[in-house]
Design a protein around this motif. Structure first.
Motif, PDB file in Angstrom:
ATOM      1  N   HIS A  75     -75.515 -10.840   9.283  1.00 19.11           N
ATOM      2  CA  HIS A  75     -75.537 -10.335  10.655  1.00 19.11           C
ATOM      3  C   HIS A  75     -75.197  -8.844  10.707  1.00 19.11           C
ATOM      4  CE1 HIS A  75     -76.175 -14.210  12.544  1.00 19.11           C
ATOM      5  NE2 HIS A  75     -75.290 -14.728  11.699  1.00 19.11           N
ATOM      6  N   HIS A  76     -74.626  -8.329   9.640  1.00 21.40           N
ATOM      7  CA  HIS A  76     -74.305  -6.903   9.549  1.00 21.40           C
ATOM      8  C   HIS A  76     -75.004  -6.329   8.313  1.00 21.40           C
ATOM      9  CE1 HIS A  76     -71.057  -8.606  12.048  1.00 21.40           C
ATOM     10  NE2 HIS A  76     -71.123  -7.456  12.672  1.00 21.40           N
ATOM     11  N   LYS A  77     -76.295  -6.541   8.243  1.00 25.79           N
ATOM     12  CA  LYS A  77     -77.083  -6.120   7.087  1.00 25.79           C
ATOM     13  C   LYS A  77     -77.252  -4.605   7.049  1.00 25.79           C
ATOM     14  CE  LYS A  77     -81.648  -6.347   7.528  1.00 25.79           C
ATOM     15  NZ  LYS A  77     -83.023  -6.893   7.668  1.00 25.79           N
ATOM     16  N   ALA A  78     -77.652  -4.122   5.891  1.00 29.43           N
ATOM     17  CA  ALA A  78     -77.951  -2.701   5.750  1.00 29.43           C
ATOM     18  C   ALA A  78     -79.256  -2.369   6.453  1.00 29.43           C
ATOM     19  CB  ALA A  78     -78.044  -2.331   4.275  1.00 29.43           C
ATOM     20  N   ARG A  79     -79.295  -1.215   7.078  1.00 31.89           N
ATOM     21  CA  ARG A  79     -80.540  -0.688   7.655  1.00 31.89           C
ATOM     22  C   ARG A  79     -81.216   0.270   6.693  1.00 31.89           C
ATOM     23  NH1 ARG A  79     -81.918  -4.464  11.103  1.00 31.89           N
ATOM     24  NH2 ARG A  79     -80.096  -5.104  12.325  1.00 31.89           N
ATOM     25  N   VAL A  80     -80.390   0.903   5.856  1.00 29.66           N
ATOM     26  CA  VAL A  80     -80.883   1.812   4.817  1.00 29.66           C
ATOM     27  C   VAL A  80     -80.074   1.543   3.560  1.00 29.66           C
ATOM     28  CG1 VAL A  80     -81.158   4.222   4.110  1.00 29.66           C
ATOM     29  CG2 VAL A  80     -81.484   3.597   6.512  1.00 29.66           C
ATOM     30  N   CYS A  81     -80.724   1.575   2.413  1.00 26.86           N
ATOM     31  CA  CYS A  81     -80.014   1.528   1.132  1.00 26.86           C
ATOM     32  C   CYS A  81     -80.416   2.750   0.320  1.00 26.86           C
ATOM     33  CB  CYS A  81     -80.333   0.254   0.353  1.00 26.86           C
ATOM     34  SG  CYS A  81     -79.471   0.172  -1.248  1.00 26.86           S
ATOM     35  N   LEU A  82     -79.429   3.525  -0.075  1.00 26.43           N
ATOM     36  CA  LEU A  82     -79.640   4.645  -0.988  1.00 26.43           C
ATOM     37  C   LEU A  82     -79.313   4.142  -2.383  1.00 26.43           C
ATOM     38  CD1 LEU A  82     -77.907   7.459   1.118  1.00 26.43           C
ATOM     39  CD2 LEU A  82     -80.336   6.839   1.066  1.00 26.43           C
ATOM     40  N   LEU A  83     -80.354   3.956  -3.176  1.00 28.90           N
ATOM     41  CA  LEU A  83     -80.228   3.306  -4.475  1.00 28.90           C
ATOM     42  C   LEU A  83     -80.294   4.358  -5.578  1.00 28.90           C
ATOM     43  CD1 LEU A  83     -80.055   0.191  -5.037  1.00 28.90           C
ATOM     44  CD2 LEU A  83     -82.467   0.320  -5.693  1.00 28.90           C
ATOM     45  N   GLY A  84     -79.246   4.432  -6.375  1.00 26.46           N
ATOM     46  CA  GLY A  84     -79.238   5.371  -7.486  1.00 26.46           C
ATOM     47  C   GLY A  84     -80.046   4.832  -8.654  1.00 26.46           C
ATOM     48  N   THR A  85     -81.068   5.570  -9.053  1.00 31.41           N
ATOM     49  CA  THR A  85     -81.910   5.169 -10.182  1.00 31.41           C
ATOM     50  C   THR A  85     -81.990   6.325 -11.175  1.00 31.41           C
ATOM     51  OG1 THR A  85     -84.067   6.009  -9.446  1.00 31.41           O
ATOM     52  CG2 THR A  85     -83.319   3.936  -8.474  1.00 31.41           C
ATOM     53  N   SER A  86     -82.515   6.030 -12.356  1.00 34.75           N
ATOM     54  CA  SER A  86     -82.649   7.074 -13.375  1.00 34.75           C
ATOM     55  C   SER A  86     -83.630   8.159 -12.951  1.00 34.75           C
ATOM     56  CB  SER A  86     -83.097   6.449 -14.697  1.00 34.75           C
ATOM     57  OG  SER A  86     -84.287   5.699 -14.512  1.00 34.75           O
ATOM     58  N   GLN A  87     -84.460   7.835 -11.935  1.00 36.01           N
ATOM     59  CA  GLN A  87     -85.407   8.819 -11.409  1.00 36.01           C
ATOM     60  C   GLN A  87     -84.863   9.555 -10.176  1.00 36.01           C
ATOM     61  OE1 GLN A  87     -86.728   5.477 -12.146  1.00 36.01           O
ATOM     62  NE2 GLN A  87     -87.032   6.378 -14.167  1.00 36.01           N
ATOM     63  N   GLY A  88     -83.632   9.243  -9.804  1.00 31.45           N
ATOM     64  CA  GLY A  88     -83.054   9.863  -8.618  1.00 31.45           C
ATOM     65  C   GLY A  88     -82.726   8.822  -7.566  1.00 31.45           C
ATOM     66  N   VAL A  89     -82.515   9.278  -6.335  1.00 28.22           N
ATOM     67  CA  VAL A  89     -82.140   8.369  -5.253  1.00 28.22           C
ATOM     68  C   VAL A  89     -83.401   7.775  -4.618  1.00 28.22           C
ATOM     69  CG1 VAL A  89     -81.005   8.163  -3.017  1.00 28.22           C
ATOM     70  CG2 VAL A  89     -80.015   9.636  -4.767  1.00 28.22           C
ATOM     71  N   ILE A  99     -77.418  -6.540  -3.135  1.00 25.60           N
ATOM     72  CA  ILE A  99     -78.235  -6.343  -1.943  1.00 25.60           C
ATOM     73  C   ILE A  99     -79.644  -6.838  -2.257  1.00 25.60           C
ATOM     74  CG2 ILE A  99     -78.713  -3.921  -2.576  1.00 25.60           C
ATOM     75  CD1 ILE A  99     -78.865  -3.358   0.507  1.00 25.60           C
ATOM     76  N   ASP A 100     -80.234  -7.587  -1.325  1.00 27.08           N
ATOM     77  CA  ASP A 100     -81.584  -8.095  -1.575  1.00 27.08           C
ATOM     78  C   ASP A 100     -82.621  -7.211  -0.886  1.00 27.08           C
ATOM     79  OD1 ASP A 100     -81.770  -8.855   1.123  1.00 27.08           O
ATOM     80  OD2 ASP A 100     -81.559 -11.000   0.731  1.00 27.08           O
ATOM     81  N   HIS A 101     -83.871  -7.626  -0.959  1.00 25.34           N
ATOM     82  CA  HIS A 101     -84.961  -6.784  -0.467  1.00 25.34           C
ATOM     83  C   HIS A 101     -85.125  -6.850   1.049  1.00 25.34           C
ATOM     84  CE1 HIS A 101     -86.462  -5.678  -4.489  1.00 25.34           C
ATOM     85  NE2 HIS A 101     -86.035  -6.883  -4.841  1.00 25.34           N
ATOM     86  N   HIS A 102     -84.237  -7.554   1.718  1.00 22.34           N
ATOM     87  CA  HIS A 102     -84.221  -7.594   3.188  1.00 22.34           C
ATOM     88  C   HIS A 102     -83.031  -6.836   3.758  1.00 22.34           C
ATOM     89  CE1 HIS A 102     -87.402 -10.631   3.043  1.00 22.34           C
ATOM     90  NE2 HIS A 102     -86.683 -11.270   2.132  1.00 22.34           N
ATOM     91  N   GLY A 103     -82.171  -6.312   2.896  1.00 21.21           N
ATOM     92  CA  GLY A 103     -80.982  -5.592   3.350  1.00 21.21           C
ATOM     93  C   GLY A 103     -79.756  -6.465   3.497  1.00 21.21           C
ATOM     94  N   TYR A 104     -79.887  -7.766   3.189  1.00 20.65           N
ATOM     95  CA  TYR A 104     -78.710  -8.637   3.207  1.00 20.65           C
ATOM     96  C   TYR A 104     -77.858  -8.338   1.970  1.00 20.65           C
ATOM     97  CZ  TYR A 104     -81.456 -11.259   6.637  1.00 20.65           C
ATOM     98  OH  TYR A 104     -82.201 -11.616   7.729  1.00 20.65           O
ATOM     99  N   MET A 105     -76.543  -8.472   2.122  1.00 22.62           N
ATOM    100  CA  MET A 105     -75.637  -8.081   1.041  1.00 22.62           C
ATOM    101  C   MET A 105     -74.568  -9.127   0.775  1.00 22.62           C
ATOM    102  SD  MET A 105     -74.987  -4.152   2.315  1.00 22.62           S
ATOM    103  CE  MET A 105     -74.871  -4.738   4.020  1.00 22.62           C
ATOM    104  N   VAL A 106     -74.061  -9.117  -0.452  1.00 22.92           N
ATOM    105  CA  VAL A 106     -72.797  -9.766  -0.800  1.00 22.92           C
ATOM    106  C   VAL A 106     -71.800  -8.648  -1.046  1.00 22.92           C
ATOM    107  CG1 VAL A 106     -71.558 -10.981  -2.631  1.00 22.92           C
ATOM    108  CG2 VAL A 106     -73.668 -11.943  -1.712  1.00 22.92           C
ATOM    109  N   LYS A 107     -70.639  -8.768  -0.389  1.00 25.01           N
ATOM    110  CA  LYS A 107     -69.593  -7.762  -0.507  1.00 25.01           C
ATOM    111  C   LYS A 107     -68.240  -8.457  -0.635  1.00 25.01           C
ATOM    112  CE  LYS A 107     -69.647  -4.344   2.369  1.00 25.01           C
ATOM    113  NZ  LYS A 107     -69.207  -3.465   1.258  1.00 25.01           N
ATOM    114  N   GLY A 108     -67.256  -7.717  -1.127  1.00 26.27           N
ATOM    115  CA  GLY A 108     -65.911  -8.271  -1.246  1.00 26.27           C
ATOM    116  C   GLY A 108     -65.327  -8.187  -2.629  1.00 26.27           C
ATOM    117  N   GLY A 109     -66.040  -7.532  -3.556  1.00 25.76           N
ATOM    118  CA  GLY A 109     -65.494  -7.371  -4.895  1.00 25.76           C
ATOM    119  C   GLY A 109     -64.183  -6.604  -4.896  1.00 25.76           C
TER     120      GLY A 109
END
Length: 220
Positions: free
Chosen positions: A201-215, A86-96
């Protein structure tokens, strides 16, 4: 924290975006499995789920969560799914997980896409993760040649994988996806391509990112 612990953390955090009494869109993958397990704790507060894969459907049903066919649903408030990048605009690569087409169908029903991921998935430019493309089998060689000639990408069929729709996955390496919308528009027009794993065209509006400091919550 381990990667599994980060996945569990964001899976739990995603519950805050579930609208009580509503139908929830549910994606596919190991991070989503954590969300499904968390969703089971409030299954009596939702009307059910629309799932993007057979594996997620099986996990939801095992928890006693009703799964609705997408054709029975006209809209859902949120779709919760992971991403390979996911990039800093909410665009994603998916399909793994080879479920990109069904994921895009459910995302299209949703008012908002909530992405749950660990911090390793956040990138400046997508393309380090091989771009998945669902392709009708008879077109696979044509699509592979076209990626080489048009984008300089090295593409190959993912061995031993058949999608829930009966197609193959072509993974493309060596790309720099600097304009996700343009590439998504272009590749989706190629004969035999069911869908490309760029979610522009179906980008994320919110990303909850797990980090060592929390979400960490990113809004786009």
């Amino acid at each position: 924290m381990t990667q599994d612990e980060l996945k569990a953390l964001v899976g739990q955090a995603a519950l805050a975006y579930v609208v009580p009494g509503s139908i929830v869109g549910v994606g596919t993958g190991s991070t989503v499995n954590c969300f499904i397990d968390a969703l089971a704790t409030m299954k009596d507060q939702i009307a059910g789920a629309v799932s993007s894969s057979i594996k997620s459907t099986e996990r939801l049903k095992a928890h006693g969560i009703p799964v609705l066919d997408s054709n029975e649903v006209t809209a859902i408030p949120v779709y919760i799914d992971g991403a390979d990048e996911i990039d800093h605009h909410g665009y994603m690569v998916k399909g793994g997980g080879a479920a990109l087409t069904r994921e895009k169908i459910v995302a299209d029903l949703a008012e908002r896409f909530i992405c749950i991921a660990d911090e390793s998935k956040l990138v400046d430019v997508m393309g380090a993760f091989p771009l998945p493309v669902e392709v009708i089998p008879m077109a696979a060689s044509q699509v592979i040649r076209r990626f080489a000639s048009q984008y300089g990408g090295q593409a190959s069929i993912r061995a031993g994988v058949t999608t829930d729709n009966g197609n193959v996955i072509v993974d493309v390496r060596g790309l720099q996806i600097s304009d996700p919308l343009a590439m998504e528009n272009e590749v989706n027009q190629w004969p035999g391509v069911v869908t490309v794993g760029i979610f522009g065209h179906h980008k994320a509006r919110v990303c909850l990112l797990g980090t060592s400091q929390g979400v960490r919550t990113l809004n786009f």
